[in-house]
Scaffold this active site. Structure first.
Site, PDB file in Angstrom:
ATOM      1  N   ARG A  17       0.841  -1.217   0.000  1.00 14.24           N
ATOM      2  CA  ARG A  17       0.000   0.000   0.000  1.00 14.24           C
ATOM      3  C   ARG A  17       0.874   1.265   0.000  1.00 14.24           C
ATOM      4  NH1 ARG A  17      -2.191  -3.423  -1.364  1.00 14.24           N
ATOM      5  NH2 ARG A  17      -3.836  -4.641  -0.446  1.00 14.24           N
ATOM      6  N   SER A  67     -10.405  -1.528   4.357  1.00 11.28           N
ATOM      7  CA  SER A  67      -9.643  -1.905   5.565  1.00 11.28           C
ATOM      8  C   SER A  67      -9.101  -0.656   6.249  1.00 11.28           C
ATOM      9  CB  SER A  67      -8.457  -2.786   5.197  1.00 11.28           C
ATOM     10  OG  SER A  67      -8.907  -3.965   4.608  1.00 11.28           O
ATOM     11  N   GLU A  93      -4.229   2.349   7.091  1.00  8.57           N
ATOM     12  CA  GLU A  93      -4.109   2.151   5.642  1.00  8.57           C
ATOM     13  C   GLU A  93      -4.633   3.411   4.940  1.00  8.57           C
ATOM     14  OE1 GLU A  93      -4.994  -1.875   4.238  1.00  8.57           O
ATOM     15  OE2 GLU A  93      -5.808  -0.999   2.400  1.00  8.57           O
TER      16      GLU A  93
END
Ligand SMILES: Cc1cc2nc3c(=O)[nH]c(=O)nc-3n(C[C@H](O)[C@H](O)[C@H](O)COP(=O)(O)OP(=O)(O)OC[C@H]3O[C@@H](n4cnc5c(N)ncnc54)[C@H](O)[C@@H]3O)c2cc1C
Length: 303
Positions: free
Chosen positions: A175, A224, A295
């Site tokens: 990510r 998430s 995230e």
């Protein structure tokens, strides 16, 4: 009038003179699929062409925030003063470069791009069906799922950075991309392969069934919440600590997936989310000595 207010008033006047498309005082709930309220963005500009982007860049330099579909951005605070820009118009398209190479423009909807190329018999984008961001957001965040990620297919990325156009080959991680935070991604080239459409579509169906079974897709969210700490699952840790179903105000940790915060009431505010985040970060630190990392990208005052 403060310096910031003067800057904004001047910017709005100039945008109007340039015929730019923009909105003022946009409620956070309209800027992302999370539909979280509690604050607003002062100016949101929809940039339709490279020319417009370069003009804006020459007026305000890099003092703006580039937003895709906001599906990984948590808006926080009562008011965001920095202009927010979104890429539309000529940035919402795909071009075929060769038999297996495509140019994906940053404003295109990533999920739709993945579906369209998959249906045409191209393999490599099956993982992206169901990711509700733009191509720009997917490249910046190195979006991934089902064991694959955009880093696997990207060959080159074009950015506008410090007033210049550059073609780069970014580094990617979990990510993460090495693209500078002030750079605007204009397009990314991908290299994919040709395969049998029925095989591609069956993989997509399997991926979507998995999402439906494991993710609370029926509620507004940002996907998430936390990155998985090394060799551990953030969801399993949160579930173990009893976070599933824990609610504050109009938001809660989902019963289906502990690492998702859902705005189940559709009336949640950024303050409800902040409290849930603080609680999770604190409890995980106390119990496991692990520092959970978001995230999401946070816009507004830093978390
Ligand atoms: C239901 C749901 C499911 C999801 N599933 C997944 C998943 O499976 N895998 C996954 O990785 N993510 C997932 N996400 C998170 C999110 O969709 C992805 O991270 C997506 O790639 C973000 O794209 P965006 O356009 O919405 O980015 P935004 O939230 O708008 O922006 C994210 C970051 O990208 C930057 N950015 C956006 N466009 C540009 C540009 N043109 N130039 C430079 N920087 C830019 C922004 O400045 C910001 O830093 C999910 C989210 C939801 C709500």
């Amino acid at each position: 009038m403060s310096e910031q207010e003067k800057f904004l008033r001047d910017l709005i006047n100039r945008l109007a003179k340039l015929n730019c498309v923009f909105d003022t005082n946009v409620d956070f709930s309209k800027l992302s699929p999370f539909r979280i309220g509690g604050g607003s963005a002062c100016v949101v500009v929809r940039i339709r062409s490279l020319k417009e982007l370069q003009i804006l860049n020459s007026i305000i330099g890099e003092e703006f925030y580039i937003l895709g579909r906001g599906s990984n951005t948590f808006f926080r605070g009562e008011s965001i003063q920095a202009p927010i820009i979104k890429l539309v118009g000529e940035f919402d398209k795909i071009e075929k470069i060769s038999a297996t190479k495509f140019r994906l423009y940053a404003g295109a909807h990533f999920d739709q791009v993945c579906r369209a190329l998959s249906k045409d018999g191209y393999s490599g984008l099956e993982f992206g069906v169901g990711i509700p961001g733009t191509v720009g957001g997917a490249i910046k965040m190195n979006a991934g799922a089902h064991g694959s990620e955009i880093a696997n297919i990207i060959t080159e990325v074009c950015i506008l950075y410090e007033g210049k156009l550059e073609i780069i080959k970014p580094d990617f991680g979990y990510r993460f991309s090495s693209i500078p935070s002030k750079a605007v991604i204009l397009w990314g080239d991908i290299h994919i392969s040709q395969a049998k459409t029925d095989m591609i579509m069956s993989l997509i169906r399997r991926n979507l069934d998995y999402r439906k079974a494991t993710q609370p897709l029926e509620y507004p969210s940002l996907g998430s919440v936390f990155k998985n700490p090394e060799s551990k699952s953030a969801g399993e840790i949160l579930e173990h600590l009893g976070f599933k179903g824990l609610s504050i105000g109009g938001c809660k940790f989902s019963e289906k997936h502990a690492n998702w915060i859902i705005n189940y009431s559709k009336k949640g505010t950024y303050k409800d989310v902040e409290e849930l985040l603080y609680l999770a970060i604190q409890r995980v630190k106390e119990s496991f000595l692990i520092d959970l990392e978001l995230e999401w990208v946070v816009l507004g005052s830093q978390f």
